[in-house]
Enzyme design. Structure first.
Site, PDB file in Angstrom:
ATOM      1  N   ASP A  47       0.810  -1.218   0.000  1.00  0.00           N
ATOM      2  CA  ASP A  47       0.000   0.000   0.000  1.00  0.00           C
ATOM      3  C   ASP A  47       0.846   1.272   0.000  1.00  0.00           C
ATOM      4  O   ASP A  47       2.043   1.251   0.325  1.00  0.00           O
ATOM      5  CB  ASP A  47      -0.888   0.032   1.249  1.00  0.00           C
ATOM      6  N   HIS A 190       3.442  -2.622   3.012  1.00  0.00           N
ATOM      7  CA  HIS A 190       3.579  -1.277   2.467  1.00  0.00           C
ATOM      8  C   HIS A 190       4.914  -1.176   1.734  1.00  0.00           C
ATOM      9  O   HIS A 190       5.844  -1.910   2.058  1.00  0.00           O
ATOM     10  CB  HIS A 190       3.499  -0.235   3.584  1.00  0.00           C
TER      11      HIS A 190
END
Length: 238
Positions: A47, A190
């Protein structure tokens, strides 16, 4: 000659039937376990990108022959469009993660819809492709957010495993979280924590040892548990 060939075929069929009766077939369990993905597929997701370290992450993924889904923000996409294109060139999938990463359930309408729609336009302009996957920031969703997703035609993708890389997990801890992935499962990561990049070869080794491969994310009619709610996405064969 035709009669001899026929006798040979009959003999071969009888032999094959006999072997099958005793459990000796051409597709033995041992042979099936030689297939690298014999236990299925999992979804690796990253992300908040693209970021300053996206290039390093892509290099690590490619070096370890892994594919993943990148949920990109609209603002970062416009700032670094070449990195989003690099994700696609590296064989990754690209999804929508809103424009500025707000708490969608708190900002109201039409702001929530605009956060999703503007990122859709940005990603389409940069890649020439229409994203089909959406991840709400913080995993926060409700009926209105899902109505916005449906209006745009996006599949909501939450996760079954949280790597906690955002909370400072080490590479070993991230890999340990990935080790809990089950077939079809999806892990949240992430693309900006250094430890996430360091974890890539550890994750690749673990998946290979367990007969799992990274897959693309697609709709499933099954309810996938997420806290006190469910979502409908799972990892499947690319």
């Amino acid at each position: 000659m035709p009669e001899r060939r026929l006798r040979g075929r009959v003999t071969a069929l009888l032999a094959a039937s006999t072997l099958a009766v005793f459990g000796f077939t051409g597709t033995s369990e041992a042979a099936s376990h030689n297939r690298p993905c014999h236990n299925g597929y999992v979804g690796l997701t990253y992300d908040d990108g693209p970021s300053a370290t996206t290039g390093e992450l892509l290099a690590a993924l490619r070096a370890n022959r892994l594919r993943a889904t990148f949920f990109n923000q609209g603002n970062h996409t416009l700032e670094q469009p070449d990195l989003v294109r690099a994700e696609l060139r590296a064989g990754m999938w690209v999804g929508n993660h809103t424009y500025s990463h707000p708490h969608l359930t708190q900002i109201g309408e039409p702001a929530a819809f605009q956060e999703i729609a503007s990122t859709q336009w940005a990603l389409r302009d940069v890649t020439g492709r229409e994203p089909t996957l959406f991840r709400p920031p913080y995993g926060e969703t409700d009926d209105q957010v899902r109505a916005d997703e449906d209006r745009i035609g996006l599949l909501e993708v939450l996760w079954t495993v949280d790597s906690r890389d955002w909370a400072g997990a080490s590479a070993e801890e991230i890999a340990a979280a990935a080790h809990t992935l089950q077939p079809g499962g999806i892990i949240l990561m992430h693309d900006w924590p250094p430890a996430t990049i360091e974890a890539v070869p550890l994750i690749a080794k673990d998946l290979a040892e367990r007969g799992l491969c990274p897959g693309r994310i697609a709709y499933t009619p099954n309810d996938i548990p997420y806290g006190d709610q469910v979502f409908h996405a799972q990892a499947v064969r690319p």
